[in-house]
Design an enzyme around this catalytic site. Structure first.
Site, PDB file in Angstrom:
ATOM      1  N   ASP A 163      65.054 -11.332 -15.436  1.00 27.54           N
ATOM      2  CA  ASP A 163      66.244 -12.035 -14.482  1.00 27.54           C
ATOM      3  C   ASP A 163      66.854 -10.919 -13.936  1.00 27.54           C
ATOM      4  O   ASP A 163      67.001  -9.978 -14.414  1.00 27.54           O
ATOM      5  CB  ASP A 163      66.863 -12.943 -15.502  1.00 27.54           C
ATOM      6  N   THR A 197      59.931 -25.421  -8.027  1.00 27.22           N
ATOM      7  CA  THR A 197      59.691 -26.436  -7.177  1.00 27.22           C
ATOM      8  C   THR A 197      60.008 -25.899  -5.825  1.00 27.22           C
ATOM      9  O   THR A 197      60.919 -25.612  -5.482  1.00 27.22           O
ATOM     10  CB  THR A 197      60.451 -27.713  -7.565  1.00 27.22           C
ATOM     11  N   ARG A 232      61.570 -32.271 -18.569  1.00 23.60           N
ATOM     12  CA  ARG A 232      62.719 -32.808 -18.322  1.00 23.60           C
ATOM     13  C   ARG A 232      63.777 -32.159 -19.130  1.00 23.60           C
ATOM     14  O   ARG A 232      63.168 -31.796 -20.525  1.00 23.60           O
ATOM     15  CB  ARG A 232      62.647 -34.234 -18.793  1.00 23.60           C
ATOM     16  N   LYS A 284      54.521 -32.202  -6.503  1.00 26.30           N
ATOM     17  CA  LYS A 284      55.728 -31.991  -7.364  1.00 26.30           C
ATOM     18  C   LYS A 284      56.639 -32.659  -6.682  1.00 26.30           C
ATOM     19  O   LYS A 284      57.500 -33.654  -7.117  1.00 26.30           O
ATOM     20  CB  LYS A 284      56.139 -30.647  -7.677  1.00 26.30           C
ATOM     21  N   CYS A 313      67.350 -31.184 -10.182  1.00 31.93           N
ATOM     22  CA  CYS A 313      66.228 -31.425  -9.633  1.00 31.93           C
ATOM     23  C   CYS A 313      66.211 -32.668  -8.527  1.00 31.93           C
ATOM     24  O   CYS A 313      65.655 -32.414  -7.332  1.00 31.93           O
ATOM     25  CB  CYS A 313      65.096 -31.852 -10.710  1.00 31.93           C
TER      26      CYS A 313
HETATM   27  C1  UGA Z   1      63.382 -34.336 -13.602  1.00 36.14           C
HETATM   28  C2  UGA Z   1      61.913 -34.936 -13.744  1.00 36.14           C
HETATM   29  O1  UGA Z   1      61.775 -36.226 -14.584  1.00 36.14           O
HETATM   30  C3  UGA Z   1      60.867 -33.862 -14.406  1.00 36.14           C
HETATM   31  O2  UGA Z   1      59.611 -34.274 -14.652  1.00 36.14           O
HETATM   32  C4  UGA Z   1      60.872 -32.710 -13.470  1.00 36.14           C
HETATM   33  O3  UGA Z   1      60.001 -31.810 -13.991  1.00 36.14           O
HETATM   34  C5  UGA Z   1      62.247 -32.180 -13.448  1.00 36.14           C
HETATM   35  O4  UGA Z   1      63.072 -33.304 -12.718  1.00 36.14           O
HETATM   36  C6  UGA Z   1      62.218 -31.068 -12.487  1.00 36.14           C
HETATM   37  O5  UGA Z   1      61.924 -31.120 -11.123  1.00 36.14           O
HETATM   38  O6  UGA Z   1      62.535 -29.846 -13.189  1.00 36.14           O
HETATM   39  P1  UGA Z   1      65.414 -33.888 -15.204  1.00 36.14           P
HETATM   40  O7  UGA Z   1      66.111 -33.506 -14.091  1.00 36.14           O
HETATM   41  O8  UGA Z   1      65.478 -33.204 -16.509  1.00 36.14           O
HETATM   42  O9  UGA Z   1      63.882 -34.110 -14.805  1.00 36.14           O
HETATM   43  O10 UGA Z   1      65.792 -35.537 -15.568  1.00 36.14           O
HETATM   44  P2  UGA Z   1      65.385 -36.883 -15.485  1.00 36.14           P
HETATM   45  O11 UGA Z   1      65.185 -37.293 -16.940  1.00 36.14           O
HETATM   46  O12 UGA Z   1      64.113 -37.187 -14.710  1.00 36.14           O
HETATM   47  O13 UGA Z   1      66.691 -37.875 -15.118  1.00 36.14           O
HETATM   48  C7  UGA Z   1      67.198 -37.641 -13.629  1.00 36.14           C
HETATM   49  C8  UGA Z   1      68.440 -38.325 -13.460  1.00 36.14           C
HETATM   50  O14 UGA Z   1      68.028 -39.616 -13.162  1.00 36.14           O
HETATM   51  C9  UGA Z   1      69.444 -38.469 -14.670  1.00 36.14           C
HETATM   52  O15 UGA Z   1      70.701 -38.213 -13.947  1.00 36.14           O
HETATM   53  C10 UGA Z   1      69.449 -39.745 -15.005  1.00 36.14           C
HETATM   54  O16 UGA Z   1      70.616 -40.158 -15.729  1.00 36.14           O
HETATM   55  C11 UGA Z   1      68.787 -40.659 -14.068  1.00 36.14           C
HETATM   56  N1  UGA Z   1      68.099 -41.831 -14.352  1.00 36.14           N
HETATM   57  C12 UGA Z   1      66.738 -41.717 -14.903  1.00 36.14           C
HETATM   58  C13 UGA Z   1      68.723 -42.982 -13.602  1.00 36.14           C
HETATM   59  O17 UGA Z   1      69.694 -43.220 -13.266  1.00 36.14           O
HETATM   60  N2  UGA Z   1      67.962 -44.278 -14.190  1.00 36.14           N
HETATM   61  C14 UGA Z   1      66.757 -44.235 -14.886  1.00 36.14           C
HETATM   62  O18 UGA Z   1      66.058 -45.228 -14.978  1.00 36.14           O
HETATM   63  C15 UGA Z   1      66.122 -42.849 -15.270  1.00 36.14           C
END
Ligand code: UGA
Length: 460
Positions: free
Chosen positions: A30, A121, A153, A206, A262
């Site tokens: 890094d 990404t 995630r 993606k 993300c």
């Molecule tokens: C997301 C994707 O789910 C992963 O598959 C991907 O690899 C990652 O982005 C990335 O591009 O690196 P992440 O950002 O860790 O993962 O979070 P998520 O669990 O997907 O949640 C994202 C947001 O959506 C959170 O703020 C969560 O609170 C919100 N959310 C999720 C809702 O408001 N409603 C839902 O039903 C689900």
């Protein structure tokens, strides 16, 4: 195989530990010297379940090491994973400067026949630019470019990396495919599906996945606005929709909306990419609009109930963008806290893990050590992140501590009947509001809060 991972953020560090755990020799590098120093001392720079233990185990096994010297990290490598940040520019376009810089470092120091894999990404077409950079600056050496997008995630990143739903590889040479197959062999032997595509397809897949998940969330949030006006319950609507396997229940939870590093940047990047490719995709702008509105809808409920916000104290429960992480980047909870502060309220926040990072992001925010300290003398509580511990609140104690017993639930975590029985005005998202039940502790209020215009308590 010898693997170099460039960029030791969430994706890079988890990828490094994952490849070391399945038997490869991994060197993480890094440009952030302080971060490398921390990693060499076994300290992950962010909270992620199992990561610290994984780092300790793999460092002890000799398969995982870190260096700030990229030339050293690339010596004798077979494959390089680029895991650097691709943040959004003001226009929404992905900023690919770190990608370019990494490609140039690889061109300068990696051996002949190295496979360079984009894991960050990136917009479709990035691999072409990477290839051109390698050709121009690689002093005649041969490189193979590939794409291997990451679907992990935050909060379950290591588990996702070790047990992915699918592994996607975008390749253009037999050498890349052979190297990636060998790298992932232990997971493929466990039955994980490998999807082989061309490079632009992998890059785009993606963005499509993250944009579609964001679309589901915004769909649920738009339905929540309609349910509030129609006197319906968005959670039950989502259950009905989700029972159809063609739709699926996941990511249909209405609330404060999506955040994190993300979804916001990836929706914006895909919107901008589609514009540049001559196919504007306004649906994505609408996904963003509904998501921004979700924070505003919660703030408006608080304002509507409490009238003037000056001299009002609001407790925001949950500051991370989702449970299981200390990450507050693009957190809707932080956007809400900022919005409430701007309206003149005093805002006190509590989060089981993200307090320190939230304070850095929003220094005006007062921090509490637990829910009850946050609730003390508050005129309202807003549930902003769906941490499990918020399901188990001591409601009578909360009711006692608060100045007004008003709870706005931005994650639909609490039970309406229990809230009414405990003597709260309770405003969930996309579900009927409730008022204190007859016989509930009599609120010692100067004035009862009024329910949002669109969400009057249902007849009880
Ligand atoms: C997301 C994707 O789910 C992963 O598959 C991907 O690899 C990652 O982005 C990335 O591009 O690196 P992440 O950002 O860790 O993962 O979070 P998520 O669990 O997907 O949640 C994202 C947001 O959506 C959170 O703020 C969560 O609170 C919100 N959310 C999720 C809702 O408001 N409603 C839902 O039903 C689900």
């Amino acid at each position: 195989m010898k693997v170099t991972v460039m960029g030791t953020g969430h994706v890079g560090l988890v990828t490094s530990v994952m490849f070391a755990s399945i038997g490869h020799e991994v060197v993480g590098t890094d440009i952030d010297v302080e971060k490398i120093d921390l990693l060499r001392r076994g300290i992950p720079p962010f909270f992620e379940p199992g990561l610290e233990e994984g780092m300790a185990r793999e460092s002890a096994s000799g398969r995982l090491s870190f260096t700030a010297d990229a030339a050293e990290a690339l010596r004798g490598t077979d494959v390089v994973f680029i895991c650097v940040g691709t943040p959004a520019r003001a226009s929404g376009d992905a900023n690919l400067l770190a990608m370019e810089q990494s490609a140039r470092v690889v061109a300068k120091h990696a051996p002949d026949d190295t496979v360079l894999v984009e894991k960050s990404t990136v917009p479709a077409g990035t691999a072409d630019r990477v290839r051109t950079t390698l050709e121009r600056e690689g002093a005649g050496r041969r490189f193979h470019v590939a794409s291997n997008p990451e679907f992990l995630r935050e909060g379950s990143a290591l588990e996702d990396a070790l047990k992915p739903d699918r592994i996607v590889v975008g390749v253009e040479s037999p050498r890349s495919l052979e190297v990636l197959r060998r790298l992932y062999a232990p997971l493929l032997d466990d039955g994980v599906e490998l999807i082989v595509t061309d490079i632009p397809t992998a890059e785009l897949a993606k963005h499509a996945s993250n944009a579609f998940l964001s679309l589901k969330i915004s769909f649920a949030n738009a339905m929540a606005r309609i349910c509030e006006r129609a006197g319906a319950d968005v959670t039950a609507v989502a259950d009905v929709m989700g029972a159809d396997p063609r739709i699926g229940r996941a990511f249909l939870n209405a609330g404060l909306g999506y955040g994190g590093y993300c979804f916001p940047k990836d929706v914006a990047a895909l919107r901008r990419l589609s514009e540049r490719l001559g196919y504007p995709f306004p649906l994505l702008a609408e996904v963003e609009r509904v998501n921004d509105e979700a924070v505003e809808a919660v703030a408006a409920k608080v304002e509507d109930a409490l009238w003037n916000m000056e001299s009002k104290r609001i407790a925001v429960l949950g500051l991370a963008f989702k449970p299981g992480t200390d990450d507050v980047r693009f957190s809707p909870s932080i956007a809400l806290a900022r919005r409430l502060l701007d309206s003149g309220a005093q805002v006190v926040g509590y989060d089981p893990h993200a307090g320190a990072s939230a304070k850095e992001e929003l220094p005006e925010l007062e921090l509490a050590n637990d829910v009850y300290e946050a609730a003390t003398e508050a005129h309202a509580i807003v549930v902003a992140t769906d941490w499990e511990e918020f399901r188990e609140l001591d409601l009578p104690r909360l009711r006692e501590l608060m100045t007004y017993p008003l709870v706005v639930d931005g994650r639909n975590l609490l039970d309406s009947d229990e809230m009414a029985e405990a003597g709260f005005w309770y405003y969930p998202t996309g579900r009927p509001a409730v008022e204190p039940a007859a016989g509930a502790p009599v609120p010692s209020l100067e004035a009862a809060p009024s329910a949002p215009v669109e969400q009057r308590p249902a007849e009880r």
